[in-house]
Design a protein around this motif. Sequence first.
Motif, PDB file in Angstrom:
ATOM      1  N   GLY A  22       0.800  -1.223   0.000  1.00 54.16           N
ATOM      2  CA  GLY A  22       0.000   0.000   0.000  1.00 54.16           C
ATOM      3  C   GLY A  22       0.830   1.270   0.000  1.00 54.16           C
ATOM      4  N   ILE A  23       2.131   1.142  -0.136  1.00 55.31           N
ATOM      5  CA  ILE A  23       3.032   2.293  -0.082  1.00 55.31           C
ATOM      6  C   ILE A  23       2.743   3.268  -1.218  1.00 55.31           C
ATOM      7  CG2 ILE A  23       5.450   3.023  -0.240  1.00 55.31           C
ATOM      8  CD1 ILE A  23       6.158   0.192   0.923  1.00 55.31           C
ATOM      9  N   MET A  24       2.654   2.756  -2.427  1.00 55.30           N
ATOM     10  CA  MET A  24       2.485   3.638  -3.575  1.00 55.30           C
ATOM     11  C   MET A  24       1.122   4.319  -3.562  1.00 55.30           C
ATOM     12  SD  MET A  24       4.002   5.127  -6.031  1.00 55.30           S
ATOM     13  CE  MET A  24       5.465   4.236  -6.499  1.00 55.30           C
ATOM     14  N   SER A  25       0.104   3.642  -3.099  1.00 58.69           N
ATOM     15  CA  SER A  25      -1.220   4.286  -3.009  1.00 58.69           C
ATOM     16  C   SER A  25      -1.165   5.498  -2.093  1.00 58.69           C
ATOM     17  CB  SER A  25      -2.276   3.299  -2.507  1.00 58.69           C
ATOM     18  OG  SER A  25      -2.543   2.333  -3.487  1.00 58.69           O
ATOM     19  N   GLU A  69      -0.460  -2.247 -21.029  1.00 62.08           N
ATOM     20  CA  GLU A  69      -0.418  -3.558 -20.370  1.00 62.08           C
ATOM     21  C   GLU A  69       0.102  -3.518 -18.930  1.00 62.08           C
ATOM     22  OE1 GLU A  69      -1.739  -6.331 -21.702  1.00 62.08           O
ATOM     23  OE2 GLU A  69      -2.361  -5.045 -23.374  1.00 62.08           O
ATOM     24  N   ASN A  70       0.494  -2.353 -18.455  1.00 58.35           N
ATOM     25  CA  ASN A  70       1.024  -2.228 -17.093  1.00 58.35           C
ATOM     26  C   ASN A  70      -0.139  -2.044 -16.112  1.00 58.35           C
ATOM     27  OD1 ASN A  70       2.382  -1.674 -14.725  1.00 58.35           O
ATOM     28  ND2 ASN A  70       3.773  -0.194 -15.639  1.00 58.35           N
ATOM     29  N   HIS A  71      -0.809  -3.138 -15.829  1.00 57.84           N
ATOM     30  CA  HIS A  71      -2.038  -3.105 -15.033  1.00 57.84           C
ATOM     31  C   HIS A  71      -1.823  -2.632 -13.602  1.00 57.84           C
ATOM     32  CE1 HIS A  71      -4.122  -4.807 -18.408  1.00 57.84           C
ATOM     33  NE2 HIS A  71      -3.213  -5.761 -18.476  1.00 57.84           N
ATOM     34  N   LYS A  72      -0.697  -2.969 -12.995  1.00 57.76           N
ATOM     35  CA  LYS A  72      -0.423  -2.506 -11.625  1.00 57.76           C
ATOM     36  C   LYS A  72      -0.325  -0.987 -11.581  1.00 57.76           C
ATOM     37  CE  LYS A  72       2.008  -5.543  -8.733  1.00 57.76           C
ATOM     38  NZ  LYS A  72       3.284  -6.073  -8.246  1.00 57.76           N
ATOM     39  N   SER A  73       0.383  -0.426 -12.542  1.00 55.89           N
ATOM     40  CA  SER A  73       0.556   1.016 -12.565  1.00 55.89           C
ATOM     41  C   SER A  73      -0.739   1.726 -12.955  1.00 55.89           C
ATOM     42  CB  SER A  73       1.672   1.375 -13.549  1.00 55.89           C
ATOM     43  OG  SER A  73       2.111   2.677 -13.334  1.00 55.89           O
ATOM     44  N   ARG A  74      -1.506   1.125 -13.825  1.00 61.29           N
ATOM     45  CA  ARG A  74      -2.785   1.714 -14.235  1.00 61.29           C
ATOM     46  C   ARG A  74      -3.795   1.720 -13.096  1.00 61.29           C
ATOM     47  NH1 ARG A  74      -5.000  -0.352 -19.902  1.00 61.29           N
ATOM     48  NH2 ARG A  74      -6.587   1.133 -19.230  1.00 61.29           N
ATOM     49  N   LEU A 102      -3.494   2.651 -10.107  1.00 62.42           N
ATOM     50  CA  LEU A 102      -3.425   3.863  -9.272  1.00 62.42           C
ATOM     51  C   LEU A 102      -4.318   4.995  -9.783  1.00 62.42           C
ATOM     52  CD1 LEU A 102       0.318   3.877  -8.325  1.00 62.42           C
ATOM     53  CD2 LEU A 102      -1.590   3.881  -6.728  1.00 62.42           C
ATOM     54  N   PRO A 103      -4.127   5.471 -11.000  1.00 64.42           N
ATOM     55  CA  PRO A 103      -5.012   6.551 -11.432  1.00 64.42           C
ATOM     56  C   PRO A 103      -6.481   6.124 -11.469  1.00 64.42           C
ATOM     57  CG  PRO A 103      -3.608   5.816 -13.249  1.00 64.42           C
ATOM     58  CD  PRO A 103      -3.117   5.158 -12.002  1.00 64.42           C
ATOM     59  N   GLU A 104      -6.724   4.877 -11.782  1.00 66.28           N
ATOM     60  CA  GLU A 104      -8.114   4.395 -11.809  1.00 66.28           C
ATOM     61  C   GLU A 104      -8.718   4.407 -10.403  1.00 66.28           C
ATOM     62  OE1 GLU A 104      -7.986   0.682 -13.990  1.00 66.28           O
ATOM     63  OE2 GLU A 104      -7.438   1.731 -15.841  1.00 66.28           O
ATOM     64  N   ARG A 105      -7.943   4.021  -9.412  1.00 61.25           N
ATOM     65  CA  ARG A 105      -8.421   3.997  -8.027  1.00 61.25           C
ATOM     66  C   ARG A 105      -8.710   5.401  -7.504  1.00 61.25           C
ATOM     67  NH1 ARG A 105      -4.088   1.726  -5.417  1.00 61.25           N
ATOM     68  NH2 ARG A 105      -4.747  -0.234  -6.341  1.00 61.25           N
ATOM     69  N   PHE A 106      -7.973   6.380  -8.007  1.00 60.55           N
ATOM     70  CA  PHE A 106      -8.102   7.739  -7.489  1.00 60.55           C
ATOM     71  C   PHE A 106      -8.936   8.662  -8.385  1.00 60.55           C
ATOM     72  CE2 PHE A 106      -4.583   6.113  -4.995  1.00 60.55           C
ATOM     73  CZ  PHE A 106      -4.950   6.535  -3.734  1.00 60.55           C
ATOM     74  N   ASP A 117       2.219   0.942 -26.260  1.00 63.46           N
ATOM     75  CA  ASP A 117       1.199   1.975 -26.299  1.00 63.46           C
ATOM     76  C   ASP A 117       0.967   2.477 -24.878  1.00 63.46           C
ATOM     77  OD1 ASP A 117       0.994   1.204 -28.962  1.00 63.46           O
ATOM     78  OD2 ASP A 117      -0.930   0.194 -28.720  1.00 63.46           O
ATOM     79  N   HIS A 118       0.541   3.725 -24.752  1.00 64.37           N
ATOM     80  CA  HIS A 118       0.240   4.311 -23.445  1.00 64.37           C
ATOM     81  C   HIS A 118      -1.215   4.739 -23.364  1.00 64.37           C
ATOM     82  CE1 HIS A 118       4.337   5.663 -21.616  1.00 64.37           C
ATOM     83  NE2 HIS A 118       4.396   4.440 -22.079  1.00 64.37           N
ATOM     84  N   VAL A 119      -1.771   4.615 -22.163  1.00 65.99           N
ATOM     85  CA  VAL A 119      -3.063   5.182 -21.827  1.00 65.99           C
ATOM     86  C   VAL A 119      -2.785   6.492 -21.105  1.00 65.99           C
ATOM     87  CG1 VAL A 119      -5.159   4.892 -20.450  1.00 65.99           C
ATOM     88  CG2 VAL A 119      -4.161   2.932 -21.592  1.00 65.99           C
ATOM     89  N   ILE A 120      -3.534   7.535 -21.454  1.00 64.83           N
ATOM     90  CA  ILE A 120      -3.393   8.831 -20.800  1.00 64.83           C
ATOM     91  C   ILE A 120      -4.582   9.033 -19.875  1.00 64.83           C
ATOM     92  CG2 ILE A 120      -3.197  11.332 -21.116  1.00 64.83           C
ATOM     93  CD1 ILE A 120      -0.861   9.660 -22.293  1.00 64.83           C
ATOM     94  N   TYR A 121      -4.272   9.317 -18.616  1.00 63.52           N
ATOM     95  CA  TYR A 121      -5.281   9.594 -17.598  1.00 63.52           C
ATOM     96  C   TYR A 121      -5.207  11.068 -17.222  1.00 63.52           C
ATOM     97  CZ  TYR A 121      -5.517   4.550 -16.707  1.00 63.52           C
ATOM     98  OH  TYR A 121      -5.683   3.197 -16.810  1.00 63.52           O
ATOM     99  N   GLY A 122      -6.337  11.653 -16.887  1.00 62.64           N
ATOM    100  CA  GLY A 122      -6.359  13.037 -16.426  1.00 62.64           C
ATOM    101  C   GLY A 122      -7.303  13.218 -15.245  1.00 62.64           C
TER     102      GLY A 122
END
Length: 181
Positions: free
Chosen positions: A109-112, A138-143, A145-149, A169-174
């Motif tokens: 839970g450190i990164m969260s 494809e980096n589901h662990k990193s994705r 975080l922005p989805e959770r927040f 490929d990258h997904v862009i979150y805002g």
Amino acid sequence: MLTYKIDDEVSLRLFTEDDAEEFYNLTIDSKPYLKQWLGWLDNIESVEDSANNIRARLKGFVENGGYLKSFAIIYKGKIAGTIGFNDINKANRIGVIGYWLGEKFQGKGIMSKAFKTVIDYGFKELELNRIEVSVAVENHKSRALPERFGFTIEGEIRQAEWLYDHYVDHVIYGLLSEEWT
């Protein structure tokens, strides 16, 4: 030393040049794990390379008017990773967050905690209007975080990053300041 205490185990703080060896060892120990998603790891070959990275971060601190752009993530007194703004567009008040955590620090839970703190810092201290995150599809662990927040998926960039022998490929979150509670 500038420190943001999150709880009894986790804090964020300014890197110092004294951190070079510990940061280097964390990077090298986690290299096989991190290499799947970070394309710069082959450029880290010595403690001096980590020291140069830290010096660049400290220069960014000065250039940003005394506001930190990046932090050492501290877990139980040890450097566990890093998080911060890879880019800040002052004119448009946009920050782009980047982050990584050493392999042995995963799943705690450190990164969260660090991610939430940096979002707060970006909107409150830096007065950003918008925060972005760019993550390999494809980096589901990193994705997660922005989805959770509460970040919104705003698009996908094809072949956004070269990782050693292939493009990803990258997904862009805002997330907008008005959306952050």
